[in-house]
Write an enzyme that holds these catalytic residues in place. Structure first.
Site, PDB file in Angstrom:
ATOM      1  N   ASP A   1      61.828  -0.662 -10.079  1.00 12.87           N
ATOM      2  CA  ASP A   1      60.454  -0.419 -10.512  1.00 12.87           C
ATOM      3  C   ASP A   1      60.510   0.641 -11.608  1.00 12.87           C
ATOM      4  OD1 ASP A   1      57.916   0.518 -10.931  1.00 12.87           O
ATOM      5  OD2 ASP A   1      57.325   0.500  -8.826  1.00 12.87           O
TER       6      ASP A   1
ATOM      7  N   PHE B   1      56.286   4.770  -4.626  1.00 14.49           N
ATOM      8  CA  PHE B   1      54.965   4.251  -4.981  1.00 14.49           C
ATOM      9  C   PHE B   1      55.182   3.011  -5.829  1.00 14.49           C
ATOM     10  CE2 PHE B   1      51.098   3.680  -7.377  1.00 14.49           C
ATOM     11  CZ  PHE B   1      50.128   3.895  -6.402  1.00 14.49           C
TER      12      PHE B   1
ATOM     13  N   LYS C   1      52.431   0.643 -17.327  1.00 12.46           N
ATOM     14  CA  LYS C   1      52.104   1.917 -17.972  1.00 12.46           C
ATOM     15  C   LYS C   1      52.392   1.938 -19.477  1.00 12.46           C
ATOM     16  CE  LYS C   1      52.355   4.861 -13.880  1.00 12.46           C
ATOM     17  NZ  LYS C   1      50.967   5.265 -13.741  1.00 12.46           N
TER      18      LYS C   1
END
Ligand SMILES: Cc1ncc(COP(=O)(O)O)c(C=O)c1O
Length: 394
Positions: A219, A134, A248
């Site tokens: 990532d 993702f 995040k």
């Protein structure tokens, strides 16, 4: 206002792409949140792994308040001091291995940046990524995402993909060639089910990319800022990427992302090739600085390592004691997953947990994911875990 009224009013106007749980949250402090009726919940999701220093940490709130009263936005034609502090901090956290960075507003925007950067650095167009990965929902991210459910509705807008199984070096070797701009991968797949690759995977990818002149993009949007017990998960393997995406936890709740790269990669872009109205926004940067200060000062990276190891051990022994209900447990630091045998039972867990006063997420169909604040008090963590155990066992 009761939840039914909230539901009905929202249903009239919200784009129907999200299935919500029946609660309206109005405030949070530490690892606890409250709903509109004053009911308290223990939060094992930390706002999707974002609130790494807990909800509304007083120092984060104060930094935002202070900066909001001083200077909220300029254009990136001007220097600002919060941005300066943040890019220096980020470079230092990588041991100056990735000394250059660019601040953006979200994880997916960081991925847009890394895709563009890898193309400019290599002049190549092929990206190799991994199944179940993702990376976000904007078009550059969908180009490399490994989850068909997110990509398929927009496939007509995208180019051919090159997706290989995760944790499979032979497959990566077969896919990475002289046309490959980059291999993009999560050091641990979060949304994909808390998938932890075998030791040596990142190091192997590092070698494969180098051999073909492709970049290795990590990532770290979910794994970064201490979550796995290191500032960045690549430290577990002593591997340095060419480019890294963050999001995040970096803003601790304030929308903030970043991408970082080596000096060699940075040299390949020219003035004007990337930008944005809000990039390096002083308010977001002030939030990022406050988060990094607190994580560093309070030793939260080491805490994630130590507490995460104990959480992982409890999950593993619960899984072993309930082989009819669980297929296993996996994770690193405070990113842990309990893999349930029955996807239907798994799907019901978030709502049942909510009724018992616990916020928890299930990902990849059957993995109960634990990614609480790095400073979650043990008196919140263990009772919340006991609730999940009861729900899984019953
Ligand atoms: C590994 C990873 N990459 C990218 C993203 C996208 O970040 P955002 O939702 O901030 O755009 C996420 C979000 O869950 C993520 O976990």
């Amino acid at each position: 206002m009761g939840i039914e009224a909230v539901r009905a009013r929202e249903a009239a106007h919200f784009l129907p792409v999200v299935n919500r749980l029946p609660v309206a949250l109005v405030e949070g402090r530490g690892s606890r949140v409250r709903d509109a009726d004053g009911r308290e919940y223990l939060d094992l999701t930390a706002g999707w792994g974002v609130c790494c220093i807990g909800h509304c940490h007083p120092e984060l709130v104060e930094a935002i308040r202070e900066q909001a009263g001083r200077l909220m936005q300029t254009t990136n034609l001007f220097y600002t001091l919060p941005q300066l502090e943040l890019i220096e901090r980020l470079a230092a956290l990588t041991g100056e291995a990735l000394p250059r960075s660019f601040l953006v507003n979200s994880g997916t925007e960081a991925i847009e940046g890394v895709v563009k950067l890898a193309h400019r650095a290599t002049r190549r167009t092929k990206f190799v990524s991994t199944e179940n990965s993702f990376h976000g929902r904007t078009l550059g991210a969908l180009q490399v995402i490994g989850q068909a459910k997110h990509r398929d509705p927009y496939a007509a807008l995208l180019r051919e993909q090159h997706v290989v199984p995760y944790d499979d070096l032979a497959a990566a070797e077969a896919a990475i060639d002289e046309d490959t701009a980059a291999f993009i991968v999560e050091p641990i797949q979060g949304e994909g089910g808390v998938n932890v690759p075998r030791d040596g995977y990142l190091a192997g990818l590092r070698k494969l990319c180098r051999a073909k002149g492709a970049l290795l993009i990590l990532d770290e949007i979910q794994t970064g800022i201490g979550r796995t017990g290191r500032w960045f998960a690549w430290e577990h393997e002593g591997v340095t990427p060419d480019v890294m995406a963050l999001g995040k936890g970096l803003g601790g709740g304030f929308p903030l992302g970043a991408f970082l790269c080596t000096e060699a990669v940075a040299k390949t872009v020219a003035l004007g090739e990337h930008g944005g109205t809000y990039v390096g926004n002083p308010l977001a940067s002030a939030a990022g600085n406050a988060v990094l200060r607190v994580v560093e000062r309070d030793g939260l990276v080491a805490r994630a390592d130590e507490l995460g190891a104990r959480l992982g051990a409890r999950l593993a022994s619960f899984a072993a004691e309930h082989p009819d209900r669980c297929l296993g447990a996996r994770g690193r630091g405070l990113l842990q997953g309990l893999v349930l045998a029955d996807p239907e039972r798994a799907a019901a867990i978030p709502k049942r947990a909510l009724e018992r006063g616990v916020l928890v997420n299930v990902t990849a169909g059957r993995v109960v994911r634990f990614f609480p604040a790095l400073n979650i008090p043990e008196e919140d963590l263990w009772p919340a875990l006991d609730v999940i155990f009861e729900l899984v066992a019953s």
